[in-house]
Write an enzyme that holds these catalytic residues in place. Structure first.
Site, PDB file in Angstrom:
ATOM      1  N   SER A  62      70.167  56.425  77.195  1.00 15.69           N
ATOM      2  CA  SER A  62      70.084  56.099  75.767  1.00 15.69           C
ATOM      3  C   SER A  62      68.847  56.757  75.155  1.00 15.69           C
ATOM      4  O   SER A  62      68.878  57.195  74.010  1.00 15.69           O
ATOM      5  CB  SER A  62      70.010  54.587  75.572  1.00 15.69           C
ATOM      6  OG  SER A  62      71.195  53.989  76.033  1.00 15.69           O
TER       7      SER A  62
ATOM      8  N   HIS B 174      77.319  54.606  80.240  1.00 21.34           N
ATOM      9  CA  HIS B 174      77.561  53.160  80.397  1.00 21.34           C
ATOM     10  C   HIS B 174      79.065  52.865  80.459  1.00 21.34           C
ATOM     11  O   HIS B 174      79.519  52.051  81.253  1.00 21.34           O
ATOM     12  CB  HIS B 174      77.001  52.398  79.192  1.00 21.34           C
ATOM     13  CG  HIS B 174      75.509  52.450  79.026  1.00 21.34           C
ATOM     14  ND1 HIS B 174      74.912  52.858  77.857  1.00 21.34           N
ATOM     15  CD2 HIS B 174      74.492  52.139  79.872  1.00 21.34           C
ATOM     16  CE1 HIS B 174      73.598  52.781  77.978  1.00 21.34           C
ATOM     17  NE2 HIS B 174      73.312  52.353  79.198  1.00 21.34           N
TER      18      HIS B 174
ATOM     19  N   ARG C 222      71.871  56.566  88.489  1.00 19.33           N
ATOM     20  CA  ARG C 222      71.801  58.027  88.385  1.00 19.33           C
ATOM     21  C   ARG C 222      70.901  58.524  89.500  1.00 19.33           C
ATOM     22  O   ARG C 222      70.044  57.772  89.980  1.00 19.33           O
ATOM     23  CB  ARG C 222      71.214  58.429  87.016  1.00 19.33           C
ATOM     24  CG  ARG C 222      72.208  58.298  85.891  1.00 19.33           C
ATOM     25  CD  ARG C 222      71.527  58.122  84.571  1.00 19.33           C
ATOM     26  NE  ARG C 222      70.752  56.876  84.550  1.00 19.33           N
ATOM     27  CZ  ARG C 222      70.127  56.400  83.498  1.00 19.33           C
ATOM     28  NH1 ARG C 222      70.165  57.057  82.366  1.00 19.33           N
ATOM     29  NH2 ARG C 222      69.462  55.258  83.564  1.00 19.33           N
TER      30      ARG C 222
HETATM   31  P1  ADP Z   1      68.361  48.652  81.229  1.00 17.26           P
HETATM   32  O1  ADP Z   1      67.246  48.554  80.293  1.00 17.26           O
HETATM   33  O2  ADP Z   1      68.793  47.337  81.782  1.00 17.26           O
HETATM   34  O3  ADP Z   1      68.202  49.719  82.311  1.00 17.26           O
HETATM   35  P2  ADP Z   1      70.282  50.394  80.018  1.00 17.26           P
HETATM   36  O4  ADP Z   1      71.093  50.138  78.821  1.00 17.26           O
HETATM   37  O5  ADP Z   1      69.336  51.537  79.957  1.00 17.26           O
HETATM   38  O6  ADP Z   1      69.581  49.047  80.299  1.00 17.26           O
HETATM   39  O7  ADP Z   1      71.247  50.617  81.278  1.00 17.26           O
HETATM   40  C1  ADP Z   1      72.113  49.619  81.753  1.00 17.26           C
HETATM   41  C2  ADP Z   1      72.658  50.048  83.107  1.00 17.26           C
HETATM   42  O8  ADP Z   1      73.450  51.224  82.942  1.00 17.26           O
HETATM   43  C3  ADP Z   1      71.600  50.398  84.146  1.00 17.26           C
HETATM   44  O9  ADP Z   1      72.080  49.987  85.405  1.00 17.26           O
HETATM   45  C4  ADP Z   1      71.512  51.896  84.070  1.00 17.26           C
HETATM   46  O10 ADP Z   1      71.056  52.452  85.284  1.00 17.26           O
HETATM   47  C5  ADP Z   1      72.970  52.244  83.816  1.00 17.26           C
HETATM   48  N1  ADP Z   1      73.130  53.548  83.173  1.00 17.26           N
HETATM   49  C6  ADP Z   1      72.521  54.025  82.073  1.00 17.26           C
HETATM   50  N2  ADP Z   1      72.924  55.289  81.796  1.00 17.26           N
HETATM   51  C7  ADP Z   1      73.816  55.621  82.759  1.00 17.26           C
HETATM   52  C8  ADP Z   1      74.592  56.805  83.069  1.00 17.26           C
HETATM   53  N3  ADP Z   1      74.480  57.903  82.339  1.00 17.26           N
HETATM   54  N4  ADP Z   1      75.412  56.780  84.143  1.00 17.26           N
HETATM   55  C9  ADP Z   1      75.490  55.668  84.898  1.00 17.26           C
HETATM   56  N5  ADP Z   1      74.788  54.541  84.690  1.00 17.26           N
HETATM   57  C10 ADP Z   1      73.962  54.511  83.636  1.00 17.26           C
END
Ligand code: ADP
Length: 164
Positions: free
Chosen positions: A128, A17, A90
């Site tokens: 996460s 993130h 991803r």
């Molecule tokens: P959500 O439930 O909205 O997907 P997340 O906290 O899981 O919330 O993710 C928020 C954003 O960050 C999403 O666009 C997700 O694809 C992106 N994201 C999560 N992990 C990564 C990562 N390792 N690299 C790049 N983007 C990520």
């Protein structure tokens, strides 16, 4: 001045993130990390805890701030006067969901652009949920999240374990 919103659950915030947030903050004047204030049912951390961890992780970047939000992402974006919603992609796993969500957001608020940034290759595998799984099984998470998040996560998991 272009404001961008980076929304998500951030349960907890990871270096994946933070990679997206840091790069987006270089493109836009201001970046708001919007922490979705969803009921804790399927999440490990409360909204306050998720906001706190995200805030501590970005204190060194002056044009990023962190705010919780309720309801539709596009409504929060409008409230902030954000022209852009940023999301991270991803390989494979995120595309369909992000595409669907982007089209829906575009229908709800045509004036707001959705911009997906590709993950940096070293965070390709990081989510996460996998982070929490690894931490729960005692794996090393120190190069996946900031130190404060790693400690908070270990503490939280030990509290949860004592309740079982
Ligand atoms: P959500 O439930 O909205 O997907 P997340 O906290 O899981 O919330 O993710 C928020 C954003 O960050 C999403 O666009 C997700 O694809 C992106 N994201 C999560 N992990 C990564 C990562 N390792 N690299 C790049 N983007 C990520």
């Amino acid at each position: 001045m272009t404001i961008a919103l980076y929304p998500g659950r951030f349960d907890p915030i990871t270096y994946g993130h933070l990679d997206i947030a840091t790069r987006a903050a270089q493109v836009f004047d201001e970046l708001v990390i919007g922490v979705f204030a969803t009921p804790q049912k399927n999440l490990l951390f409360s909204t306050e805890e998720r906001v706190d961890m995200a805030q501590r992780a970005v204190t060194h970047i002056s044009n990023i701030r962190v705010e919780p939000f309720f309801g539709l992402t596009v409504d929060f974006a409008k409230q902030l006067n954000a022209a852009v919603i940023v999301r991270g992609l991803r390989m494979g796993s995120d595309f369909e969901r992000e595409f669907e969500m982007a089209l829906m957001n575009k229908k709800l608020a045509p004036e707001i652009e959705v911009l997906c940034m590709m993950t940096s290759v070293q965070y390709q595998f990081l989510s996460s949920s996998i982070l929490k799984e690894v931490a729960q099984l005692g794996g090393c998470i120190d190069d996946l999240v900031p130190e404060y998040v790693a400690n908070t996560l270990r503490e939280k998991l030990s509290v949860v374990a004592t309740k079982i």
